[in-house]
Scaffold this motif. Structure first.
Motif, PDB file in Angstrom:
ATOM      1  N   THR A 374      14.263  51.957  11.568  1.00  0.00           N
ATOM      2  CA  THR A 374      15.087  53.168  11.615  1.00  0.00           C
ATOM      3  C   THR A 374      15.315  53.588  13.063  1.00  0.00           C
ATOM      4  O   THR A 374      14.376  53.618  13.860  1.00  0.00           O
ATOM      5  N   PHE A 375      16.559  53.914  13.391  1.00  0.00           N
ATOM      6  CA  PHE A 375      16.869  54.506  14.692  1.00  0.00           C
ATOM      7  C   PHE A 375      16.875  56.021  14.547  1.00  0.00           C
ATOM      8  O   PHE A 375      17.678  56.574  13.783  1.00  0.00           O
ATOM      9  N   VAL A 376      15.976  56.697  15.258  1.00  0.00           N
ATOM     10  CA  VAL A 376      15.947  58.158  15.292  1.00  0.00           C
ATOM     11  C   VAL A 376      16.713  58.588  16.542  1.00  0.00           C
ATOM     12  O   VAL A 376      16.359  58.208  17.661  1.00  0.00           O
ATOM     13  N   LEU A 377      17.761  59.401  16.343  1.00  0.00           N
ATOM     14  CA  LEU A 377      18.708  59.694  17.421  1.00  0.00           C
ATOM     15  C   LEU A 377      18.591  61.129  17.945  1.00  0.00           C
ATOM     16  O   LEU A 377      18.032  61.997  17.289  1.00  0.00           O
ATOM     17  N   HIS A 378      19.168  61.326  19.117  1.00  0.00           N
ATOM     18  CA  HIS A 378      19.465  62.646  19.684  1.00  0.00           C
ATOM     19  C   HIS A 378      18.226  63.506  19.917  1.00  0.00           C
ATOM     20  O   HIS A 378      18.094  64.600  19.388  1.00  0.00           O
ATOM     21  N   HIS A 379      17.346  62.978  20.769  1.00  0.00           N
ATOM     22  CA  HIS A 379      16.138  63.708  21.139  1.00  0.00           C
ATOM     23  C   HIS A 379      16.485  64.932  21.977  1.00  0.00           C
ATOM     24  O   HIS A 379      17.457  64.927  22.732  1.00  0.00           O
ATOM     25  N   PRO A 380      15.659  65.978  21.898  1.00  0.00           N
ATOM     26  CA  PRO A 380      15.886  67.167  22.733  1.00  0.00           C
ATOM     27  C   PRO A 380      15.859  66.808  24.220  1.00  0.00           C
ATOM     28  O   PRO A 380      15.106  65.936  24.650  1.00  0.00           O
ATOM     29  N   VAL A 381      16.646  67.519  24.999  1.00  0.00           N
ATOM     30  CA  VAL A 381      16.726  67.242  26.433  1.00  0.00           C
ATOM     31  C   VAL A 381      15.385  67.488  27.128  1.00  0.00           C
ATOM     32  O   VAL A 381      15.057  66.830  28.123  1.00  0.00           O
TER      33      VAL A 381
END
Length: 491
Positions: A374-381
């Motif tokens: 699974t690709f987990v996307l869009h981590h917090p900056v």
């Protein structure tokens, strides 16, 4: 007589045998070389070619069965075992008597002809046996086996001798590493080498090992990542580079963590994190095929399929789905911290923002469900100081982590190439260090200078090689895929 006394007596006898051999002018340690013409697997797989032919083999005695004027021994070479049939009338009485004193564990060279026994076992009928090395220790299976996993890792050389599956694991590891290089080289990537000793520990959030350079009289760090050097090479004009090598993190040890481990980082100019996702899933599938002949593996009883495309889902969506909380909907960080503490019972620190809490909740509640790739996307900056912000939402980054069997095996993003934004994030990291986070980034002025020279749009990727090898070899511990893992010294 106790087992320990018995063992000590055996060791004494072996040394006596060595002494007698030396007195006879047959010191095995003076042998410098032995010419081999064949190996066990080749002889067994191509018996018709070898039948009746003379061969010269060498290896370790693993079993010995004497029946009057003849002895069967099993020889272990680099490929496996093969039987040798040794007769007194073939060697001569004196040579045969000397041969019968050889022990399990001794290394011998054998010249003889290939044949099949009455039981149809492919063997070598010896006409010459030469002792090449006397073993002064007893192989563990002779006494109590390698029951203690700790001993297996400490004495890997013995582990490799008595446990054939261990050797198979490391041969497969070699196949996987070769496959990685084949895959990337075929796409025009350049393999490079960057420093292991650094004056700044950068490129990741981790606690470094610190050493001291006497001539320069400065502290230096064993690298925790090679990211910042590789991006400098993209600035310098290389379009696609990678480096595979040892990284060092002064952190906890577990079945997934060794202080010294192998990782690879890949950087491609004019590409983004979407491209890196495709590269990752195709690279891992290629390695699985090369190692096992299929993209489907059985890891500790769980079937995992690496066939692309892998599932893609945002970290924020996973957290909201699992906890029912939308951290970004809160008006303030303080309000978000309060809910995280009271409702989710998370251990929250005062410096944590909404982004930190999304990441914390993900680690606590979501990782354990990520079994299939699974690709987990869009981590917090806040937790992605080197990643480019998402153009539609500046609170998140164009980053992903690849998870398999609940583990992170890869981390990648569209690289931040704005030197002003990067400086601000480094400054924020410095504040976190001052607040007690010794894993936060240090300021790297030279890297900022490189960004000011100009980094083109770039995609970057890091893969944990040891964890990937664990998955593809069904190994339960990272120590099973590192030849010499870090061990606490025996007092």
């Amino acid at each position: 007589m106790s087992e320990e006394q018995n063992l000590n007596e055996v060791l004494r006898v072996r040394r006596e045998k060595l002494k007698k051999l030396k007195e006879m002018g047959r010191d095995p340690y003076k042998v410098e070389k032995y010419e081999r013409t064949a190996f066990s697997a080749d002889i067994k797989e191509n018996f018709e070619k070898y039948e009746g032919k003379e061969v010269s083999i060498a290896g370790r005695i693993m079993a010995k069965r004497t029946m009057g004027k003849a002895t069967f021994i099993d020889i272990l070479d680099k490929d496996g075992r093969i039987q040798s049939y040794v007769r007194k009338d073939a060697l001569g009485e004196e040579e045969y008597e000397i041969f019968t004193t050889y022990d399990i564990g001794d290394i011998v060279g054998i010249k003889g002809t290939v044949f099949k026994t009455k039981k149809q076992e492919i063997s070598v009928r010896a006409n010459e046996v030469k002792l090449l090395c006397k073993s002064l220790q007893v192989l563990p299976e002779k006494w109590h086996g390698l029951k203690d996993p700790d001993l297996r890792y400490r004495q890997r050389y013995v582990d490799l001798i008595v446990n054939p599956k261990v050797k198979e694991t490391f041969l497969k590891r070699n196949k996987i590493i070769k496959a990685i290089r084949e895959f990337l080289d075929s796409k025009g990537f350049l393999e490079v080498e960057t420093p292991i000793l650094n004056t700044i520990a950068g490129g990741a959030a981790a606690r470094p090992f610190i050493t001291h350079h006497n001539t320069l009289d400065i502290d230096m760090y064993l690298r925790i990542a090679n990211e910042l050097y590789l991006k400098r090479l993209i600035v310098g004009g290389f379009d696609a580079v990678y480096e595979m090598g040892r990284m060092f993190r002064n952190e906890g040890m577990s079945i997934k963590h060794n202080p010294e481990y192998t990782a690879m980082e890949v950087y491609v100019a004019y590409k983004d994190y979407e491209y890196m996702m495709e590269l990752t899933e195709n690279l891992v599938a290629y390695c699985a095929e090369k190692a096992n002949g299929t993209t489907v593996v059985n890891y500790q009883g769980t079937e995992i399929d690496f066939k692309p495309p892998w599932r893609r889902v945002s970290m924020h969506d996973l957290v909201k789905e699992k906890t029912g909380i939308d951290f970004y909907a809160f008006e303030s960080d303080e309000e978000a911290r309060k809910v995280a503490k009271e409702k989710l019972k998370l251990e929250v620190e005062n410096h944590m923002t909404k982004g930190h809490l999304v990441n914390l909740a993900f680690e606590e509640f979501c990782e354990k469900d990520l079994i299939q790739p699974t690709f987990v996307l869009h981590h917090p900056v806040e937790v992605s100081p080197l990643a480019k912000r998402n153009p539609d939402n500046s609170a998140i980054t164009n980053r992903f982590e690849a998870f398999v069997n609940t583990w992170e095996i890869a981390n990648a993003f569209s690289e931040l190439n704005d030197p002003i934004d990067q400086r601000q994030r480094f400054e924020e990291q410095l504040k976190q260090r001052e607040a007690g986070d010794d894993e936060a980034h240090m300021m790297d002025e030279d890297f900022l200078n490189a960004l000011e020279v100009g980094l083109p749009p770039t995609g970057g990727l890091g893969i944990g090689i040891d964890r990937l090898v664990m998955l593809l070899t069904d190994s339960p511990s990272i120590r099973d895929v590192i030849l010499f893992p870090t061990m606490k010294p025996i007092d």
